[in-house]
Structures are given as C-alpha cells and as structure tokens.
Design an enzyme around this catalytic site. Structure first.
Site, PDB file in Angstrom:
ATOM      1  N   GLU A  34      -0.585  -9.376  -0.749  1.00  0.00           N
ATOM      2  CA  GLU A  34      -2.008  -9.661  -0.516  1.00  0.00           C
ATOM      3  C   GLU A  34      -2.788  -9.724  -1.835  1.00  0.00           C
ATOM      4  OE1 GLU A  34      -1.990  -6.458   2.400  1.00  0.00           O
ATOM      5  OE2 GLU A  34      -2.980  -7.804   3.811  1.00  0.00           O
ATOM      6  N   GLU A  89       4.537  -5.336   7.300  1.00  0.00           N
ATOM      7  CA  GLU A  89       3.776  -4.285   8.000  1.00  0.00           C
ATOM      8  C   GLU A  89       4.233  -4.047   9.429  1.00  0.00           C
ATOM      9  OE1 GLU A  89       2.494  -6.564   6.017  1.00  0.00           O
ATOM     10  OE2 GLU A  89       1.053  -5.627   4.663  1.00  0.00           O
ATOM     11  N   ALA A 107       0.865  -1.178   0.000  1.00  0.00           N
ATOM     12  CA  ALA A 107       0.000   0.000   0.000  1.00  0.00           C
ATOM     13  C   ALA A 107       0.903   1.230   0.000  1.00  0.00           C
ATOM     14  CB  ALA A 107      -0.886  -0.016   1.233  1.00  0.00           C
ATOM     15  N   GLY A 122       0.588  -5.067   0.721  1.00  0.00           N
ATOM     16  CA  GLY A 122      -0.614  -5.140  -0.125  1.00  0.00           C
ATOM     17  C   GLY A 122      -0.346  -5.811  -1.463  1.00  0.00           C
TER      18      GLY A 122
HETATM   19  N1  COA Z   1       4.601   3.120  -0.612  1.00  0.00           N
HETATM   20  C1  COA Z   1       4.991   4.288  -1.132  1.00  0.00           C
HETATM   21  N2  COA Z   1       6.100   4.442  -1.834  1.00  0.00           N
HETATM   22  C2  COA Z   1       6.866   3.360  -2.027  1.00  0.00           C
HETATM   23  C3  COA Z   1       6.519   2.100  -1.515  1.00  0.00           C
HETATM   24  C4  COA Z   1       5.332   1.997  -0.782  1.00  0.00           C
HETATM   25  N3  COA Z   1       4.901   0.841  -0.284  1.00  0.00           N
HETATM   26  N4  COA Z   1       7.483   1.211  -1.875  1.00  0.00           N
HETATM   27  C5  COA Z   1       8.385   1.908  -2.582  1.00  0.00           C
HETATM   28  N5  COA Z   1       8.017   3.196  -2.678  1.00  0.00           N
HETATM   29  C6  COA Z   1       8.709   4.282  -3.371  1.00  0.00           C
HETATM   30  C7  COA Z   1       9.917   4.791  -2.575  1.00  0.00           C
HETATM   31  O1  COA Z   1       9.496   5.685  -1.574  1.00  0.00           O
HETATM   32  C8  COA Z   1      10.724   5.427  -3.663  1.00  0.00           C
HETATM   33  O2  COA Z   1      10.153   6.670  -3.956  1.00  0.00           O
HETATM   34  P1  COA Z   1      11.104   7.973  -4.239  1.00  0.00           P
HETATM   35  O3  COA Z   1      11.936   7.586  -5.438  1.00  0.00           O
HETATM   36  O4  COA Z   1      10.139   9.078  -4.519  1.00  0.00           O
HETATM   37  O5  COA Z   1      11.936   8.138  -3.016  1.00  0.00           O
HETATM   38  C9  COA Z   1      10.488   4.524  -4.865  1.00  0.00           C
HETATM   39  O6  COA Z   1       9.279   3.823  -4.575  1.00  0.00           O
HETATM   40  C10 COA Z   1      11.569   3.509  -5.091  1.00  0.00           C
HETATM   41  O7  COA Z   1      11.735   2.753  -3.890  1.00  0.00           O
HETATM   42  P2  COA Z   1      13.172   2.541  -3.168  1.00  0.00           P
HETATM   43  O8  COA Z   1      12.894   2.212  -1.739  1.00  0.00           O
HETATM   44  O9  COA Z   1      14.058   3.679  -3.442  1.00  0.00           O
HETATM   45  O10 COA Z   1      13.683   1.249  -3.958  1.00  0.00           O
HETATM   46  P3  COA Z   1      14.673   0.118  -3.430  1.00  0.00           P
HETATM   47  O11 COA Z   1      15.009  -0.704  -4.630  1.00  0.00           O
HETATM   48  O12 COA Z   1      15.785   0.701  -2.637  1.00  0.00           O
HETATM   49  O13 COA Z   1      13.796  -0.768  -2.410  1.00  0.00           O
HETATM   50  C11 COA Z   1      11.811  -1.948  -1.681  1.00  0.00           C
HETATM   51  C12 COA Z   1      12.684  -1.492  -2.870  1.00  0.00           C
HETATM   52  C13 COA Z   1      10.551  -2.551  -2.257  1.00  0.00           C
HETATM   53  C14 COA Z   1      12.588  -2.986  -0.860  1.00  0.00           C
HETATM   54  C15 COA Z   1      11.485  -0.727  -0.793  1.00  0.00           C
HETATM   55  O14 COA Z   1      10.942   0.296  -1.616  1.00  0.00           O
HETATM   56  C16 COA Z   1      10.499  -1.009   0.312  1.00  0.00           C
HETATM   57  O15 COA Z   1      10.847  -1.586   1.334  1.00  0.00           O
HETATM   58  N6  COA Z   1       9.202  -0.556   0.134  1.00  0.00           N
HETATM   59  C17 COA Z   1       8.204  -0.620   1.155  1.00  0.00           C
HETATM   60  C18 COA Z   1       7.712  -2.037   1.379  1.00  0.00           C
HETATM   61  C19 COA Z   1       6.653  -2.060   2.464  1.00  0.00           C
HETATM   62  O16 COA Z   1       6.901  -1.821   3.614  1.00  0.00           O
HETATM   63  N7  COA Z   1       5.421  -2.388   2.070  1.00  0.00           N
HETATM   64  C20 COA Z   1       4.322  -2.506   2.948  1.00  0.00           C
HETATM   65  C21 COA Z   1       3.549  -1.242   2.978  1.00  0.00           C
HETATM   66  S1  COA Z   1       2.175  -1.354   4.118  1.00  0.00           S
END
Ligand code: COA
Length: 258
Positions: free
Chosen positions: A114, A134, A66, A111
């Site tokens: 999910e 989460e 999400a 999400g």
């Molecule tokens: N919500 C909002 N933005 C998200 C996102 C999320 N769930 N997942 C990634 N993004 C955004 C980042 O903020 C970043 O935005 P920016 O370029 O404006 O800063 C962009 O996507 C790229 O992500 P980044 O984290 O820089 O890539 P990465 O390759 O270093 O890492 C992940 C990839 C997927 C491991 C990491 O983005 C992550 O942990 N995301 C969140 C996962 C999460 O907790 N999901 C559950 C949400 S309830």
C-alpha cells in the site's frame, strides 16, 4: 528532526527515507508510519528537496506490512483508528507535490504494498514481491489497498490478488503495471535518483501542478478537467513559463533552479 524507525538523508537535493526495521522485515508500526508522514511533510516544505525516495533497509524487504504484533489485540475501535491513521499517511505520500519514488528492494506486502502504491512511481529490484495477504489474517487491506490496487492493475486482477492473497514477483508486477521498472538491486537507488534528477530538470511548478491534476482524477470532490484548465492558465503567469519558452526560442536548455 530525529526518528526512531526511519533514517532520512538529503543528498544532492534528493531526500531518501529508509524504513529501518530490517530484523522485522521493515514492518510498519504506528510510530514508524507517523515518522514517514512527518518526513514527507518536512521534505515537501524544504526548498532544497527536489524529489523523495522511500525504500527499506537491507536487501530482503521494502516493508512486509503493518506490524502484526502491534495490532493483534486491537478491538474494532482501535482497528478503525489504525486504518484511518494509515490512510492519512498514504494520502500524505500520494498528495505530495514533489515526486515520490518507491525503491522496492524486496517484499512489499500488505501495508508495504500500500505504501509503494501511494508513491508516484515504483522501481523494483528483481527479488521484489508484492501482495495483499490480509485475508490470510482475517483482515482486509486498511491503508487504501482495495482502492489503489484497482487503479494500478484494473478491477479483475485486483479482485484476484486481494481475494487469493497471492504474492506476485517483480516481473508479474511489471507486466501488470504495478511497477514502472525493474533493475538489479545494486542499481536500484541510482536508478531512482536518475529518474528524480530527470524530473528535477523540468519546471518545478509544472511538476507540482501535473501531480495535483492527476490527484484530482481520483478525488470525487474535484473535476480533473477543470483542475487542468485552471492550472494550465496559471502556468502562464510564472517565471518558469517565461524561462521555458525563452530557452526553447534561444535554443538553450531551460534552467528552472536559479
Ligand atoms: N509484522 C510484524 N512482524 C513481522 C511482519 C509483520 N508484518 N513481517 C515479518 N515480521 C517479522 C517476523 O515475525 C520475524 O520476527 P522474529 O524474528 O522476531 O520472529 C521477522 O520479521 C522475520 O520474518 P520471517 O517471517 O521469519 O521471515 P521469512 O523470510 O521467513 O518470511 C515474509 C518473510 C515476509 C514472507 C513473512 O515474514 C511474512 O509473511 N510476513 C507477514 C506478511 C503479512 O501478512 N503482511 C500483512 C500484514 S497486515
């Protein structure tokens, strides 16, 4: 129908929904989730559609959860609405009477995991990663993750994944039964299409009834065995049953799509 955050296309009777926020790892904001719901509803009603594929744009993410930026200031009431709206979307996918395959092309987190779990079948590329992170954010899964993960991988492993927030790779997800098949990323879409084309050659009402019987197993208000008895009987009144049995006896391939 035009959408802001997803792309849809209908090619040779298969409807593909592509989550289109590559720069945000295809994070699922509220509008995007509603668009998925509308697109699935539209595809389910469309007689030209035999099956549905959900995937993410780019090669890195199916959906990384999400949209954290969108909900970061929510209060408890808004949080609950976010969850109940999300549940409706996932239920729409899961209860679709046409087969829905998740083409998991990268991160499927929160999400995103999910959403993949709400699909009927999951096919992943080797770089796919699954997880419910989460609890890292002071949250719990809100789109059915605590329930569907148990159904797919069993209670013990689900508890481990949900409480450690560990990410698992495609091989581990395959070993656990979270993923049906792993195929190279360049073959991912064609493999999903081949799976849906195979299903499309079977009796469409047989497929819908099968999906509904499976759904009944997880529905406390229904008795799955009784659902099967009722649907089995109703198959006998269909032209597809006549076609299937005649084709067998005439030693030819059944044709259900004329
Ligand atoms: N919500 C909002 N933005 C998200 C996102 C999320 N769930 N997942 C990634 N993004 C955004 C980042 O903020 C970043 O935005 P920016 O370029 O404006 O800063 C962009 O996507 C790229 O992500 P980044 O984290 O820089 O890539 P990465 O390759 O270093 O890492 C992940 C990839 C997927 C491991 C990491 O983005 C992550 O942990 N995301 C969140 C996962 C999460 O907790 N999901 C559950 C949400 S309830």
């Amino acid at each position: 129908m035009s959408f802001q955050y997803i792309r849809t296309e209908l090619v040779e009777n298969l409807f593909t929904i592509t989550i289109n926020r590559e720069d945000k790892m295809n994070a699922l904001n509220a509008t995007l989730l509603q668009e998925i719901k509308q697109a699935v509803n539209q595809a389910e009603k469309d007689a030209e559609v035999y099956g549905i594929i959900i995937t993410g744009s780019g090669s890195k993410a199916f959906a990384a959860g999400a949209d954290i930026a969108e909900f970061k200031d929510f209060n408890t009431v808004e949080g609950q609405k976010l969850s109940s709206d999300g549940h409706e979307v996932m239920n729409t996918v899961e209860r679709c009477l046409k087969p829905v395959v998740a083409a998991v092309n990268g991160f499927a987190l929160g999400g995103g995991c999910e959403l993949a779990m709400a699909c009927h079948i999951r096919i992943a590329s080797p770089n796919a990663k699954f997880g419910q992170p989460e609890v890292n954010l002071g949250l719990i899964p809100g789109y059915g993750g605590t329930q569907r993960l148990i159904q797919l991988v069993g209670k013990g492993k689900a508890i481990e994944l949900l409480t450690t927030a560990d990410m698992i790779n495609a091989d581990e997800a395959h070993r656990l039964g979270l993923v049906n098949h792993i195929v190279d990323q360049e073959k991912l879409m064609e493999t999903c299409r081949a799976m849906l084309n195979k299903i499309a050659g079977k009796s469409p009402q047989g497929i819908s009834k099968t999906l509904e019987c499976i759904q009944a197993f997880y529905d406390d208000t229904k008795n799955g065995m009784d659902t099967e008895i009722g649907f089995f009987g109703s198959c006998f009144g269909t032209s597809e049953f006549k076609e299937g049995t005649s084709a067998f006896l005439e030693k030819r391939k059944a044709n259900y799509r004329n």
